[in-house]
Design an enzyme around this catalytic site. Structure first.
Site, PDB file in Angstrom:
ATOM      1  N   TYR A 135       0.890  -1.161   0.000  1.00 60.74           N
ATOM      2  CA  TYR A 135       0.000   0.000   0.000  1.00 60.74           C
ATOM      3  C   TYR A 135       0.925   1.207   0.000  1.00 60.74           C
ATOM      4  O   TYR A 135       1.824   1.295   0.853  1.00 60.74           O
ATOM      5  CB  TYR A 135      -0.822   0.062   1.289  1.00 60.74           C
ATOM      6  N   THR A 143      -1.517  -2.907  -4.330  1.00 64.06           N
ATOM      7  CA  THR A 143      -2.980  -2.862  -4.226  1.00 64.06           C
ATOM      8  C   THR A 143      -3.466  -1.467  -4.604  1.00 64.06           C
ATOM      9  O   THR A 143      -3.004  -0.466  -4.041  1.00 64.06           O
ATOM     10  CB  THR A 143      -3.428  -3.223  -2.801  1.00 64.06           C
ATOM     11  N   LYS A 149      -2.804  -5.391  -8.063  1.00 62.97           N
ATOM     12  CA  LYS A 149      -3.933  -6.066  -7.408  1.00 62.97           C
ATOM     13  C   LYS A 149      -5.102  -5.092  -7.256  1.00 62.97           C
ATOM     14  O   LYS A 149      -4.939  -4.005  -6.677  1.00 62.97           O
ATOM     15  CB  LYS A 149      -3.515  -6.564  -6.013  1.00 62.97           C
TER      16      LYS A 149
HETATM   17  C1  LIG Z   1      -9.645  -9.452   6.955  1.00 61.00           C
HETATM   18  C2  LIG Z   1      -9.110  -9.085   5.609  1.00 61.00           C
HETATM   19  C3  LIG Z   1      -7.997  -8.270   5.514  1.00 61.00           C
HETATM   20  C4  LIG Z   1      -7.490  -7.916   4.265  1.00 61.00           C
HETATM   21  N1  LIG Z   1      -6.337  -7.157   4.199  1.00 61.00           N
HETATM   22  C5  LIG Z   1      -5.807  -6.858   2.982  1.00 61.00           C
HETATM   23  C6  LIG Z   1      -4.576  -6.172   2.887  1.00 61.00           C
HETATM   24  O1  LIG Z   1      -3.950  -5.833   3.892  1.00 61.00           O
HETATM   25  N2  LIG Z   1      -4.104  -5.891   1.644  1.00 61.00           N
HETATM   26  C7  LIG Z   1      -4.772  -6.260   0.490  1.00 61.00           C
HETATM   27  O2  LIG Z   1      -4.303  -5.982  -0.607  1.00 61.00           O
HETATM   28  N3  LIG Z   1      -5.923  -6.938   0.574  1.00 61.00           N
HETATM   29  C8  LIG Z   1      -6.453  -7.256   1.767  1.00 61.00           C
HETATM   30  N4  LIG Z   1      -7.604  -7.981   1.838  1.00 61.00           N
HETATM   31  C9  LIG Z   1      -8.244  -8.470   0.588  1.00 61.00           C
HETATM   32  C10 LIG Z   1      -7.646  -9.821   0.211  1.00 61.00           C
HETATM   33  O3  LIG Z   1      -6.314  -9.701  -0.191  1.00 61.00           O
HETATM   34  C11 LIG Z   1      -8.424 -10.451  -0.969  1.00 61.00           C
HETATM   35  O4  LIG Z   1      -8.464  -9.523  -2.018  1.00 61.00           O
HETATM   36  C12 LIG Z   1      -9.827 -10.885  -0.606  1.00 61.00           C
HETATM   37  O5  LIG Z   1      -9.876 -11.462   0.687  1.00 61.00           O
HETATM   38  C13 LIG Z   1     -10.300 -11.906  -1.645  1.00 61.00           C
HETATM   39  O6  LIG Z   1     -11.600 -12.298  -1.409  1.00 61.00           O
HETATM   40  P1  LIG Z   1     -11.988 -13.630  -0.598  1.00 61.00           P
HETATM   41  O7  LIG Z   1     -11.848 -13.286   0.838  1.00 61.00           O
HETATM   42  O8  LIG Z   1     -13.387 -13.855  -1.043  1.00 61.00           O
HETATM   43  O9  LIG Z   1     -11.048 -14.729  -1.036  1.00 61.00           O
HETATM   44  C14 LIG Z   1      -8.131  -8.349   3.081  1.00 61.00           C
HETATM   45  C15 LIG Z   1      -9.256  -9.185   3.184  1.00 61.00           C
HETATM   46  C16 LIG Z   1      -9.744  -9.562   4.424  1.00 61.00           C
HETATM   47  C17 LIG Z   1     -10.932 -10.475   4.495  1.00 61.00           C
END
Ligand SMILES: Cc1cc2nc3c(=O)[nH]c(=O)nc-3n(C[C@H](O)[C@H](O)[C@H](O)COP(=O)(O)O)c2cc1C
Length: 387
Positions: A135, A161, A258
């Site tokens: 980020y 991201t 991403k």
């Molecule tokens: C609790 C949580 C924290 C997340 N933290 C980040 C993060 O720090 N950086 C990021 O790029 N995506 C983050 N994401 C998104 C995930 O990388 C991913 O895109 C997403 O979980 C995909 O969907 P799914 O949970 O249905 O597999 C987070 C998702 C969740 C559920």
């Protein structure tokens, strides 16, 4: 929660229920929830139902090989782990547990900028392939620092991201009293008191910190009350494709953008030198109403799939979802909640079992499809129900 019950968890939904039992409500809903009305969250998984799989018969699938090349690494099966911030909140072993389980399952782990264990520690913890997710903060020096630290810590790839310039409107967090670090706010007090196992582990074990940014932004985070505040105060909203291009050049290795959902952005990503796009809407946590990754996948593959890798991220809960994405042309899939629920419920053994069950599904379903490799799947194997 002890390991009791782990053997009864057969799929992501079982782990989700187990996580709900183990975690205080603010933490569970922080994982489980999405933005606004959660229409995108629901659509991410429902989108897979728009197509049916068409198996091929009598094809000799004795010699199976699920291995897949992604971001310069060979992983044993075509699924790897999305970055998720602050894993220590969900289980005291946090990112360590997930990174170990990923390496044991012969797949890649993506560490978040907002992790609670440092780039260096995760880098040396396992020999498994690792990606680091960036980020871009207002303090631009941090980004260069991340790149340098990943280079010396043996990371295979980076991803940037691009869908989180401002925090999504996650209303569950407001209702449950999800603050950071977690505290027993009036709305959450009862929930913390009735989940003593989690509460004791949280209070008595290692202190919560955002390990990669602790030095730089701790002063500014003292007064923060939520993840939303952190994102809104620290992340840089002025970033453009030029910044991505500079970052890609600075890194000089496999690099993914991403959070791409449009064909146009996938083409821009390719043109600035990215080696992959992760087709994603952040698991429905950012822009509600955004299209589902699977709905966008085919068009993006058609536009850039010959030039760069197209990775599907979001909504994957079953092996058949993975196969549908591969048949549509994805290089591989990523999962977020699919391992987080398991981490929350059972720590490393939970993540190990969740990954192993999903891998078994992918393998079994591939055989049922009459294919012996992921590359054997193409759009001929899909029937659209909407044509
Ligand atoms: C609790 C949580 C924290 C997340 N933290 C980040 C993060 O720090 N950086 C990021 O790029 N995506 C983050 N994401 C998104 C995930 O990388 C991913 O895109 C997403 O979980 C995909 O969907 P799914 O949970 O249905 O597999 C987070 C998702 C969740 C559920």
């Amino acid at each position: 929660m002890s390991a009791r019950g782990l053997g009864k968890c057969l799929n992501v939904e079982d782990f989700r229920r187990a996580a709900r039992r183990r975690l205080p409500a603010p933490l569970y809903h922080y994982i489980d929830g999405g933005a606004d009305d959660e229409t995108t969250l629901a659509r991410n998984t429902a989108a897979f139902d728009a197509v049916g799989l068409i198996p091929s018969a009598l094809t000799d699938v004795e010699a199976l090989d699920l291995s897949t090349s992604v971001l310069g690494q060979t992983i044993a099966w075509p699924v790897f782990l999305s970055p998720t911030g602050m894993s220590r909140l969900f289980h005291h072993d946090g990112e360590r547990a997930v990174a170990r389980a990923a390496a044991d399952a012969d797949t890649m782990y993506t560490l978040s900028t907002l992790s609670t264990v440092s780039i260096e520690e995760i880098g040396s913890l396992t020999t498994g392939p690792k990606c680091f997710q960036i980020y871009i903060h207002k303090d631009r020096g941090l980004t260069h620092e991340f790149v340098a630290r990943c280079k010396t810590s043996g990371y295979a790839a980076l991803c940037l991201t691009v869908d989180t310039l401002v925090a999504g409107n996650r209303e569950r967090d407001l209702v449950t009293g999800m603050v950071m670090p977690p505290r027993p706010t009036p709305s959450a007090l009862w929930s913390f008191a009735t989940h003593l196992n989690w509460s004791f582990n949280y209070l008595l074990r290692e202190k919560f910190e955002l390990a990669n940014v602790a030095q730089s932004v701790s002063a500014g985070t003292q007064s923060l009350v939520s993840v939303i505040d952190y994102i809104n105060q620290q992340f840089d909203r002025s970033i453009t494709w030029h910044d991505a291009e500079r970052l890609i050049a600075d890194w000089g290795g496999p690099f993914a953008i991403k959070g791409v959902l449009s064909v146009e952005d996938a083409i821009r990503a390719r043109d600035v030198g990215a080696s992959a796009v992760m087709v994603s809407n952040h698991g429905g946590r950012q822009l509600d109403g955004a299209a589902a990754p699977f709905d966008q996948l085919g068009d993006i593959v058609d536009a850039v799939g010959d030039d760069i890798e197209v990775i599907l991220d979001g909504g994957v809960r079953r092996g058949t979802h993975v196969l549908k994405a591969l048949a549509m042309g994805a290089t591989a899939c990523m999962i977020g909640r699919g391992y987080l629920y398991a981490l929350a419920a059972y720590g490393q053994p939970g993540v190990a079992r969740a990954l192993s069950r999903l891998r078994d599904e992918v393998e079994r379903d591939l055989v049922l499809m009459g294919r012996s490799t992921p590359a054997g799947l193409s759009r001929d194997a899909l029937r659209s129900f909407h044509r």
